[in-house]
Design a protein around this motif. Structure first.
Motif, short mmCIF file in Angstrom:
data_model
loop_
_atom_site.label_atom_id
_atom_site.label_comp_id
_atom_site.label_asym_id
_atom_site.label_seq_id
_atom_site.Cartn_x
_atom_site.Cartn_y
_atom_site.Cartn_z
N ARG A 74 16.99 -11.27 80.34
CA ARG A 74 16.00 -10.32 80.96
C ARG A 74 16.60 -9.03 81.27
O ARG A 74 17.65 -9.07 81.94
CB ARG A 74 15.26 -11.17 82.19
CG ARG A 74 14.35 -10.27 82.85
CD ARG A 74 14.05 -11.08 84.22
NE ARG A 74 13.11 -10.06 84.89
CZ ARG A 74 12.89 -10.61 86.31
NH1 ARG A 74 13.46 -11.47 86.80
NH2 ARG A 74 12.14 -9.77 86.76
N LYS A 75 15.80 -7.85 80.97
CA LYS A 75 16.59 -6.53 81.22
C LYS A 75 15.56 -5.81 82.13
O LYS A 75 14.54 -5.81 81.83
CB LYS A 75 17.09 -5.96 79.84
CG LYS A 75 18.20 -6.78 79.37
CD LYS A 75 18.29 -6.16 77.88
CE LYS A 75 17.30 -6.48 76.85
NZ LYS A 75 17.23 -7.98 76.60
N VAL A 76 16.09 -5.30 83.20
CA VAL A 76 15.33 -4.14 84.00
C VAL A 76 16.20 -2.92 84.21
O VAL A 76 17.49 -2.94 84.39
CB VAL A 76 15.22 -5.07 85.34
CG1 VAL A 76 14.70 -4.13 86.32
CG2 VAL A 76 14.71 -6.35 85.38
N TYR A 77 15.37 -1.85 84.13
CA TYR A 77 16.05 -0.61 84.22
C TYR A 77 15.33 0.14 85.67
O TYR A 77 14.09 0.19 85.58
CB TYR A 77 15.70 0.38 83.34
CG TYR A 77 16.56 1.61 83.47
CD1 TYR A 77 18.15 1.53 82.77
CD2 TYR A 77 16.64 2.77 84.11
CE1 TYR A 77 19.09 2.40 82.77
CE2 TYR A 77 17.67 3.49 84.10
CZ TYR A 77 18.46 3.67 83.72
OH TYR A 77 19.62 4.65 83.63
N ILE A 78 16.17 0.54 86.78
CA ILE A 78 15.70 1.18 87.87
C ILE A 78 16.16 2.90 87.76
O ILE A 78 17.37 2.67 87.64
CB ILE A 78 16.04 0.63 88.99
CG1 ILE A 78 15.60 -0.96 89.19
CG2 ILE A 78 15.87 1.14 90.23
CD1 ILE A 78 16.29 -1.62 90.25
N ARG A 79 15.14 3.81 87.73
CA ARG A 79 15.33 5.09 87.52
C ARG A 79 15.30 5.58 88.82
O ARG A 79 14.51 5.09 89.93
CB ARG A 79 14.36 5.66 86.87
CG ARG A 79 14.65 6.98 86.69
CD ARG A 79 13.41 7.78 85.73
NE ARG A 79 12.03 7.25 86.20
CZ ARG A 79 10.96 8.07 85.54
NH1 ARG A 79 11.19 8.90 84.49
NH2 ARG A 79 9.74 7.68 86.04
N HIS A 80 16.33 6.58 89.33
CA HIS A 80 16.07 7.35 90.47
C HIS A 80 15.55 8.71 90.28
O HIS A 80 15.60 9.38 89.14
CB HIS A 80 17.20 7.66 91.03
CG HIS A 80 18.50 8.44 90.62
ND1 HIS A 80 18.47 9.62 90.80
CD2 HIS A 80 19.37 7.96 89.77
CE1 HIS A 80 19.60 9.91 89.89
NE2 HIS A 80 20.01 9.07 89.41
N THR A 81 14.63 9.34 91.11
CA THR A 81 13.90 10.52 90.73
C THR A 81 14.13 11.52 91.61
O THR A 81 13.42 12.60 91.22
CB THR A 81 12.34 9.99 90.75
OG1 THR A 81 11.95 9.58 92.00
CG2 THR A 81 12.10 8.80 89.89
N SER A 82 14.66 11.52 92.85
CA SER A 82 14.78 12.58 93.68
C SER A 82 16.14 13.08 94.30
O SER A 82 16.43 12.56 95.69
CB SER A 82 13.71 12.42 94.69
OG SER A 82 13.49 13.66 95.49
N PRO A 83 17.09 13.68 93.63
CA PRO A 83 16.72 14.29 92.08
C PRO A 83 17.12 13.13 91.07
O PRO A 83 17.78 12.52 91.60
CB PRO A 83 17.86 15.40 92.34
CG PRO A 83 19.05 15.01 93.27
CD PRO A 83 18.16 14.16 94.12
N ALA A 84 16.74 13.51 89.99
CA ALA A 84 17.12 12.81 88.98
C ALA A 84 18.42 13.20 88.46
O ALA A 84 18.87 14.31 88.81
CB ALA A 84 15.93 12.93 87.85
N LEU A 85 19.04 12.37 87.80
CA LEU A 85 20.42 12.74 86.99
C LEU A 85 19.91 12.84 85.36
O LEU A 85 19.85 11.79 84.77
CB LEU A 85 21.35 11.71 87.19
CG LEU A 85 23.00 11.97 86.72
CD1 LEU A 85 23.22 13.17 87.45
CD2 LEU A 85 23.57 10.60 87.38
N ASN A 86 20.08 13.86 85.09
CA ASN A 86 19.85 14.27 83.54
C ASN A 86 20.64 13.42 82.37
O ASN A 86 20.11 12.98 81.59
CB ASN A 86 19.70 15.77 83.22
CG ASN A 86 18.98 16.52 83.94
OD1 ASN A 86 17.73 16.21 84.11
ND2 ASN A 86 19.08 17.70 84.30
N SER A 87 21.74 13.13 82.96
CA SER A 87 22.42 12.32 82.00
C SER A 87 22.05 10.71 81.79
O SER A 87 22.21 10.13 80.80
CB SER A 87 24.03 11.94 82.69
OG SER A 87 24.58 13.33 82.74
N LEU A 88 21.09 10.30 82.80
CA LEU A 88 20.45 9.19 82.50
C LEU A 88 19.30 9.07 81.87
O LEU A 88 18.79 7.90 81.71
CB LEU A 88 20.50 8.48 83.83
CG LEU A 88 21.79 8.00 84.74
CD1 LEU A 88 21.20 7.63 85.97
CD2 LEU A 88 22.69 7.24 83.97
N THR A 89 18.60 10.02 81.63
CA THR A 89 17.16 10.01 80.92
C THR A 89 17.31 9.37 79.86
O THR A 89 16.16 8.58 79.57
CB THR A 89 17.05 11.80 80.90
OG1 THR A 89 16.99 12.16 82.03
CG2 THR A 89 15.42 11.79 80.18
#
Length: 246
Positions: A184-199
Motif C-alpha cells: 500500500r502506497k500513500v503520498y502526503i504533499r505539503h502546500t504552504s509553501p510547496a516545494l517545486n522539486s516534489l511536484t
C-alpha cells in the motif's frame, strides 16, 4: 494499534520526529524513529563511504532485529528513495509505505537524477567548493528552501542540521521494478509553501492511484505541524481509512 517506523530526510535525525512520536505513542501506537548513519545523533559516523546502501541497511536491520511486522514505513524527503530497496528486502514486513513530502527514484536512479538539473548542479558545486568533495554542508539556506519561517523553530532546527554525504545523492538505488507493487502506497504533499522539486512525485502518485493527502505547511511537516502530521498518520493507519483524495 499500529507500528510506525518514521524515517527522517537529509541533514535531520530522529530528533525531528520528537513531537510526532510522542503524539502517536500517546495514542497507543508503537513508534520507532531510527537515525540514519552519519546524521543527527549518529553524526560521528559521517564519512565519504556513507551512501544509499548504508541507509537501506540501517532500516532493514531495524526491521529484522526488532522483528517488526505490519509496519507503516514513513519516509520523509530524501528517504523516499529508499522505499524500493527496503520493500524488496523487508520480507513482507510492511503494511504501507507513506511518502511524506518525499522523492521517488526508479531502479538505477539516484537522488540527483530526480532533482531538477539546476538543483543537482548547485549541490555538486557546493560539495566540491565547501564540502571537501564528499559532503553537502548544512546551512540556514536550507531552512529557507524548506519554508521554515518561524523564528523559534529556526533557532531550534538550524543547529541540529548535519552535513549530508554526497554519496547519498549520487548512488543509484538497486531494486526490482515490482518491489513496491504489492505494498500500500500513500503520498502526503505539503502546500504552504510547496516545494517545486516534489511536484512530479505527487503527480505520479495521483496518476498511479495512490492515496494522497495534503498538509498546509512547509517541507518539514513533522516540525511545522507535528500534531496534524501525527493525526494524519494515525488516520492512515486505521483500517477504516478512506480511498484516495486530493
Amino acid at each position: 494499534m499500529a507500528t510506525f517506523v518514521l524515517v527522517h530526510g537529509a541533514m535531520h535525525g530522529a530528533w525531528c520526529w520528537r513531537d510526532v512520536r510522542d503524539r502517536l505513542s500517546d495514542a497507543g501506537h508503537r513508534v520507532f524513529t531510527p537515525t540514519l548513519t552519519g546524521q543527527g545523533d549518529r553524526r560521528q559516523a559521517l564519512t565519504p563511504e556513507v551512501g544509499v546502501e548504508t541507509h537501506v541497511c540501517d532500516l532493514t536491520d531495524l526491521l529484522w532485529f526488532e522483528d517488526l511486522r505490519g509496519v507503516h514505513l514513513v519516509l520523509h524527503s530524501y528517504s523516499g528513495i529508499l522505499a524500493g530497496p527496503v520493500a524488496q528486502r523487508a520480507d513482507g514486513r510492511l503494511a504501507s509505505v507513506v511518502f511524506l513530502a518525499a522523492f521517488l527514484a526508479d531502479p538505477g536512479q539516484s537522488l540527483l537524477d530526480v532533482q531538477p538539473p539546476h538543483v543537482a548542479a548547485r549541490y555538486l558545486e557546493t560539495a566540491s567548493a565547501e564540502g571537501d568533495g564528499w559532503r553537502l554542508p548544512a546551512s540556514a539556506d536550507f531552512l529557507d528552501q524548506w519554508g521554515v519561517t518561524d523564528p523559534a523553530l529556526r533557532r531550534w532546527v538550524g543547529p541540529r542540521l548535519t552535513d549530508f554525504p554526497l554519496r547519498c545523492q549520487t548512488e543509484a538505488v538497486d531494486y526490482r521494478a515490482d518491489a513496491l507493487d504489492s505494498v500500500r502506497k500513500v503520498y502526503i504533499r505539503h502546500t504552504s509553501p510547496a516545494l517545486n522539486s516534489l511536484t512530479p512525485f505527487h503527480r505520479r502518485a495521483r496518476i498511479s492511484g495512490w492515496e494522497t493527502y495534503d498538509l498546509c505547511c512547509g517541507h518539514d511537516t513533522m516540525l511545522a505541524v507535528p500534531n496534524e502530521t501525527a493525526d494524519l498518520l494515525h488516520r492512515i493507519s486505521a483500517p477504516e481509512t478512506g480511498r484516495p483524495r486530493a
